[in-house]
Design an enzyme around this catalytic site. Sequence first.
Site, PDB file in Angstrom:
ATOM      1  N   ASP A 209      -6.436  -6.966   4.137  1.00  0.00           N
ATOM      2  CA  ASP A 209      -7.546  -6.304   3.450  1.00  0.00           C
ATOM      3  C   ASP A 209      -8.466  -7.345   2.840  1.00  0.00           C
ATOM      4  OD1 ASP A 209      -9.033  -4.189   2.199  1.00  0.00           O
ATOM      5  OD2 ASP A 209      -8.031  -4.714   0.316  1.00  0.00           O
TER       6      ASP A 209
ATOM      7  N   LYS B  19       2.920 -15.485   2.488  1.00  0.00           N
ATOM      8  CA  LYS B  19       3.127 -16.247   1.249  1.00  0.00           C
ATOM      9  C   LYS B  19       4.623 -16.557   1.184  1.00  0.00           C
ATOM     10  CE  LYS B  19       1.629 -17.989  -2.646  1.00  0.00           C
ATOM     11  NZ  LYS B  19       0.736 -19.168  -2.693  1.00  0.00           N
TER      12      LYS B  19
ATOM     13  N   TYR C 116       0.819  -1.209   0.000  1.00  0.00           N
ATOM     14  CA  TYR C 116       0.000   0.000   0.000  1.00  0.00           C
ATOM     15  C   TYR C 116       0.852   1.258   0.000  1.00  0.00           C
ATOM     16  CZ  TYR C 116      -4.679  -1.943   0.806  1.00  0.00           C
ATOM     17  OH  TYR C 116      -5.886  -2.570   0.682  1.00  0.00           O
TER      18      TYR C 116
ATOM     19  N   ASP D 277      -3.225 -18.316   0.507  1.00  0.00           N
ATOM     20  CA  ASP D 277      -4.232 -19.013  -0.305  1.00  0.00           C
ATOM     21  C   ASP D 277      -4.929 -20.085   0.532  1.00  0.00           C
ATOM     22  OD1 ASP D 277      -1.778 -20.341  -0.223  1.00  0.00           O
ATOM     23  OD2 ASP D 277      -1.845 -21.044  -2.301  1.00  0.00           O
TER      24      ASP D 277
ATOM     25  N   ASP E  38     -12.453  -8.884   4.329  1.00  0.00           N
ATOM     26  CA  ASP E  38     -13.710  -8.850   3.569  1.00  0.00           C
ATOM     27  C   ASP E  38     -14.321 -10.245   3.524  1.00  0.00           C
ATOM     28  OD1 ASP E  38     -13.526  -6.115   2.953  1.00  0.00           O
ATOM     29  OD2 ASP E  38     -14.202  -6.450   0.885  1.00  0.00           O
TER      30      ASP E  38
HETATM   31  C1  IPM Z   1     -10.420  -1.184   3.876  1.00  0.00           C
HETATM   32  C2  IPM Z   1     -10.669  -0.606   2.520  1.00  0.00           C
HETATM   33  C3  IPM Z   1      -9.495   0.314   2.158  1.00  0.00           C
HETATM   34  C4  IPM Z   1      -8.238  -0.521   2.142  1.00  0.00           C
HETATM   35  C5  IPM Z   1      -9.661   1.056   0.816  1.00  0.00           C
HETATM   36  C6  IPM Z   1     -10.938   1.864   0.774  1.00  0.00           C
HETATM   37  C7  IPM Z   1      -8.471   1.926   0.517  1.00  0.00           C
HETATM   38  O1  IPM Z   1     -10.845  -1.600   1.585  1.00  0.00           O
HETATM   39  O2  IPM Z   1     -10.299  -0.414   4.852  1.00  0.00           O
HETATM   40  O3  IPM Z   1     -10.363  -2.407   3.983  1.00  0.00           O
HETATM   41  O4  IPM Z   1      -7.915  -1.157   1.124  1.00  0.00           O
HETATM   42  O5  IPM Z   1      -7.551  -0.522   3.157  1.00  0.00           O
HETATM   43 MG    MG Z   2     -10.907  -3.550   2.403  1.00  0.00          MG
END
Ligand code: IPM
Ligand code: MG
Length: 385
Positions: A252, A196, A149, A228, A256
């Site tokens: 990240d 990884k 990042y 993975d 999710d």
């Molecule tokens: C998160 C989001 C952010 C990230 C984006 C919006 C930049 O997906 O906080 O998980 O990738 O960190």
């Molecule tokens: Mg995210």
Amino acid sequence: MNYSIALVPGDGIGPEIMVHAVEALEAAGDRYGHVFHTVELDAGGCAIDRCGEPLPAESLEAAKQCDAVLLAAVGGPQWETLPGNLRPERALLGLRAGLEVYANLRPAVLLPQLRAACPLKDEVLMASNSEGKPGFDLLIVRELTGGIYFGKRGRSEDGGTAFDTETYSRPEIERVLRTGYEAAMTRRKKLCVVDKANVLESSRLWRETAQAMAEEYPAVETSYLYVDNAAMQLIRAPGRFDVIVTSNLFGDILSDEASVLTGSIGMLASASLGAQAPGSSGAPVGRMGLYEPIHGSAPDIAGQDLANPLAMILSAAMMLRYSFGLEAEAAALEAAVNAVLDQGLRTADIASRGGSRGGNAALPEKIVGTREMGRAVLNAFSLSA
Ligand code: IPM
Ligand code: MG
């Protein structure tokens, strides 16, 4: 006690969910005798429109002066064509880097009331689960201010080649691992390092560093998984995980994935913590923190009273706990959220699929909007006094 909080309502559904977190904080302040001084900051797409940049220097400066920052969400389609360094997401990355909040805690818990909103079968939820009932309770600790990042990036002159780099130093890995181990010590004492290391040199440094630190925490069972495989294990047996520590990018993605298992991304709160850092209020604060739901600004449902405000309210609770050390206050807000779920109240995202009865909730489900959900949490909070 007095505490100062920077509020970043941001874009999309941000402002409409932020209102409810602020009301919840005020209610907690009234009951427990605290004053939360809030200052609203311009950041995200709305800052681009007003000031031409996603994170004006005054906003970052003001955030640093506060004891903690509460952020709703930033971003939207109208800013998507801007160059990378001018996009609303830069506000988020700039705040994370500027506040040096390197450890991002993302708890993912399957609440019994939301069982029906979780896509996994009972047998999967029972697998490797020591509790003996379908569910999981895990904590992803994501490195937040390093890795790909923030690494070197660029394009070749003709634009036909692009690169991003993953760079990690030992101290960067150590400090986030330490946050993970300290969390594991207060939980089920299991920590899984996700990397990884079979391919990436930076991951091999992660693993080496973790192997050394594991010796300092003999009470914690340390394990290692390639990312993975970890992605697969999360949906095969989420109950096997307690604390997961991983890099910025892997965290990240995995968070999710984990959020879907809890029923909805609209339920997941997060805390991003730095080292000890006092704000300006003089209050006995813990670590500087940036608190935000992990979901985005959901522009498609903005302004329609459809957003789930619970992750936002739960983020405020995390702020009370981690930055201000107000455990009872945090737990009371969490209990209020639990109570509205027990009452059967659901925003559309956490309604059970194809049925009017939600999981183990005692009452039939009732689909409500953002405002009614926010009000219900306040009611439940005041009834619990
Ligand atoms: C998160 C989001 C952010 C990230 C984006 C919006 C930049 O997906 O906080 O998980 O990738 O960190
Ligand atoms: Mg995210």
